[in-house]
Design an enzyme around this catalytic site. Structure first.
Site, PDB file in Angstrom:
ATOM      1  CG  ASP A 213      -2.256   1.022   1.042  1.00 16.00           C
ATOM      2  OD1 ASP A 213      -3.189   0.708   0.926  1.00 16.00           O
ATOM      3  OD2 ASP A 213      -1.849   2.116   1.345  1.00 16.00           O
ATOM      4  CB  ILE A 214       1.341   3.822  -2.367  1.00 13.55           C
ATOM      5  CG1 ILE A 214       1.596   3.103  -3.467  1.00 13.55           C
ATOM      6  CG2 ILE A 214       2.169   5.435  -2.420  1.00 13.55           C
ATOM      7  CD1 ILE A 214       1.720   3.800  -4.902  1.00 13.55           C
TER       8      ILE A 214
ATOM      9  CD  GLU B 156      -4.461   4.431  -1.803  1.00 14.34           C
ATOM     10  OE1 GLU B 156      -4.590   4.840  -0.340  1.00 14.34           O
ATOM     11  OE2 GLU B 156      -5.352   4.460  -2.777  1.00 14.34           O
TER      12      GLU B 156
END
Length: 378
Positions: free
Chosen positions: A248-249, A292
């Site tokens: 997960d960004i 994301e």
């Protein structure tokens, strides 16, 4: 056969289609040769006088019929086996045509078969017509079959020109017609096959689009939902490890807010390209699960190996960031990693939840870190 069982590779599909058409169209053809010979024998001038040739001919055509029925393709996805089947089955077709050509010639030549010449000749016309319309997929082989059916009888007629020249000329004209029709049918068959191949390619492209994220060109959530359970089932069946990395960004919303959505899209694309550089084995499945969040399925990979790859990705991203057009973006990611364990995971969903919980622990504990769903073991 269901659509899922149809070969998708163009060359294999073309061979499979020809095998399937040939198998269907030849299924009962051998029976008519046997019936035609029996009629030729029974209605001859002296059936009892030609009992030897009658029985031998019956056994021959019965054997060819059985050989056709028993000769079935074993595989649908092996081009070599499909080609081998076609060659052997065409051998049976040509052998049957050759045998009937000799039977027709015998009926015309032998006085013992007086009275059944017309039956044999009409059968020859029927068989050649069926060959033209049913087996046009191979032009040269079908043309050879026509010659084998016709030539022996025509030769006998030519030797008795005075009495049979009218029938001979008529049959030659009809043979010419069949050759023309065979060429047309062959072209139509190839055109139909080309259309099927185009439709198959379009179906493949649509299937690819339905399984691919349009922005990053990674697999999408739909592909993950189809692939993940099958890989878990295979891991259970083969007794091999299967690891999952979820990424997960960190603070991705700020990227969109500060740099705009165009930069956000460029960030996602660059992030996916960085994933390809680290998780680069052919067996690795790289996916964008939504927004994301990304995932990597690693068949045949232990937890320790998956940990090393995921940590390498995290450190490299932290140190180098992402190079976007005209700017370098400082970025980090949170990751969860786990390996399927039948003692902890009752099914694929349980495995995913366990790794997903590890990802969220990484985010709760400060982000830019990798958390394992279980203790790391070498």
């Amino acid at each position: 056969m269901t659509d899922a069982e149809v070969p998708r590779q163009p060359t294999t599909f073309a061979l499979w289609r020809e095998v399937d058409d040939t198998r269907i169209r030849t299924r009962v053809g051998g029976l008519f040769y046997l019936v035609a010979w029996l009629l030729t024998w029974i209605f001859s001038a002296s059936p009892a006088g030609v009992v030897v040739s009658g029985v031998l001919g019956s056994c021959l055509f019965a054997g060819l019929l059985i050989a056709r029925l028993l000769h079935r393709p074993n595989a649908i996805d092996d081009p070599q086996q499909l080609k081998h089947w076609l060659d052997r089955h065409w051998g049976l077709i040509l052998l049957t045509a050759f045998c009937w050509g000799q039977a027709h010639a015998l009926a015309l030549y032998s006085d013992a078969y007086d009275g059944s010449e017309l039956i044999a000749t009409l059968a020859t016309v029927a068989f050649s017509t069926a060959m033209t319309f049913n087996f046009a997929m191979r032009y040269r082989r079908a043309l050879l079959a026509l010659i084998l059916l016709y030539l022996p009888g025509l030769a006998v007629m030519a030797s008795n020109w005075d009495e049979r020249h009218a029938v001979l000329i008529t049959l030659l004209f009809y043979l010419g017609y069949l050759v023309l029709v065979l060429g047309r049918n062959h072209r139509e068959y190839r055109a139909t096959l080309e259309l099927e191949l185009k439709l198959l390619d379009q179906q493949r492209q649509l299937d690819l689009l339905s399984r691919t994220d349009s922005l990053t060109q990674l697999g999408n959530r739909y592909q993950f939902n189809n692939l993940f359970p099958s890989l878990v089932a295979n891991a259970i069946r083969q007794g091999e490890p299967l690891s999952l990395v979820l990424l997960d960004i960190d603070f991705f919303k700020q990227v969109n807010d500060e740099h705009g959505h165009a930069s956000g899209d460029a960030c996602l694309t660059a992030f996916a390209e960085r994933m390809r550089r680290v998780f680069r084995r052919d067996a690795d499945a790289l996916l964008r699960l939504g927004g994301e969040e990304f995932g990597v399925l690693l068949p045949g990979t232990t937890l320790a190996q998956a940990w090393d790859l995921a940590e390498h990705f995290r450190r490299e991203l932290e140190e180098e960031g992402l190079e976007l057009p005209g700017q370098r973006l400082v970025l980090t990611t949170s990751l969860g990693v786990g390996c399927f364990n039948s003692r902890h995971d009752s099914d694929a969903d349980a495995f995913f939840r366990r790794v997903d919980s590890a990802l969220y622990r990484a985010k709760r504990e400060g982000r830019n870190r990798l958390v394992s769903a279980e203790p790391v073991r070498a």
